[in-house]
Design an enzyme around this catalytic site. Structure first.
Site, PDB file in Angstrom:
ATOM      1  CG  HIS A 173      43.732  -2.934 -46.365  1.00  0.00           C
ATOM      2  ND1 HIS A 173      42.430  -3.343 -46.149  1.00  0.00           N
ATOM      3  CD2 HIS A 173      44.195  -2.503 -45.166  1.00  0.00           C
ATOM      4  CE1 HIS A 173      42.122  -3.149 -44.886  1.00  0.00           C
ATOM      5  NE2 HIS A 173      43.179  -2.646 -44.257  1.00  0.00           N
ATOM      6  CG  HIS A 191      47.514  -8.079 -39.883  1.00  0.00           C
ATOM      7  ND1 HIS A 191      47.978  -7.117 -39.020  1.00  0.00           N
ATOM      8  CD2 HIS A 191      46.171  -7.923 -39.910  1.00  0.00           C
ATOM      9  CE1 HIS A 191      46.968  -6.419 -38.546  1.00  0.00           C
ATOM     10  NE2 HIS A 191      45.849  -6.879 -39.083  1.00  0.00           N
TER      11      HIS A 191
END
Ligand code: 2AM
Length: 191
Positions: free
Chosen positions: A50, A132
């Site tokens: 995620h 990220h």
């Protein structure tokens, strides 16, 4: 007497994030296996990949409700994300995929969720937001990073509140609630 744990009294570890589409999770996992040595670190399970927007920490039911109401009032368009960057933060032991030019919509959404979280008393790191997707944790030793990221793109058309649950030695990220990001397609002009 053992009291049942009541959702309204316990604190939950929560964060807002973008899910990665299943197909992209399935692309990243074999790419990771082919491009990193087994000792690089602890690989994150496909279903847990995620992109965090705002980390909230341990949150009470009442505070979560306020944050969910505020999230529901966000009106923003969706955006495309290209995972064309890759890096290693040895101090935090994270190897990640990111984007060289994060879309403005992503930065705006994260900024809004972070400021709402801060106003609700959830500590927010003063470090700049670096979007990220964590690939490995516990990556504290030097490791050769592949020269190229997989360069895959995905459309973010919703964002979610996640709960991090640690059971039987494993962390799972469960979606608590999701909210749509508006489509940017123009409606046909009215006649
Ligand atoms: P990471 O991937 O960079 O480790 C659930 O734990 C998510 O919240 C992870 O994506 C993690 O980011 C992020 N997270 C965990 N602890 C955090 C903290 N103290 N500050 C900011 N983000 C955190």
């Amino acid at each position: 007497m053992i009291k049942a744990v009541d959702n309204k009294t316990r604190f939950r570890r929560l964060f807002f994030a973008l899910a990665l589409p299943d197909a992209l999770q399935r692309t990243i996992v074999p790419w990771r296996a082919d491009n990193f040595p087994p000792e690089a670190g602890r690989p994150i399970a496909a279903a847990n990949l995620h992109l965090t927007l705002a980390f909230l920490g341990e949150v009470s039911h009442a505070k979560a409700q306020v944050l969910q109401q505020q999230a529901g009032r966000i009106s923003q368009s969706g955006f495309n994300i290209t995972l064309d960057d890759i890096g290693h933060w040895p101090n935090s032991g994270v190897i990640w995929l990111g984007c060289k030019n994060p879309p403005r919509g992503l930065l705006q959404l994260a900024q809004l969720l972070r400021s709402q979280a801060a106003r609700s008393g959830c500590y927010q790191t003063p470090l700049p937001f670096h979007p990220h997707v964590t690939l490995f944790r516990g990556a504290i030793r030097p490791v050769t990073i592949p020269a190229k990221a997989p360069n895959e793109s995905f459309r973010a058309d919703l964002f979610s509140l996640y709960e991090s649950v640690f059971t039987r030695g494993r962390t799972r990220y469960n979606i608590v609630q999701s909210w749509p990001l508006a489509s940017t397609e123009r409606k046909p002009d009215a006649i």
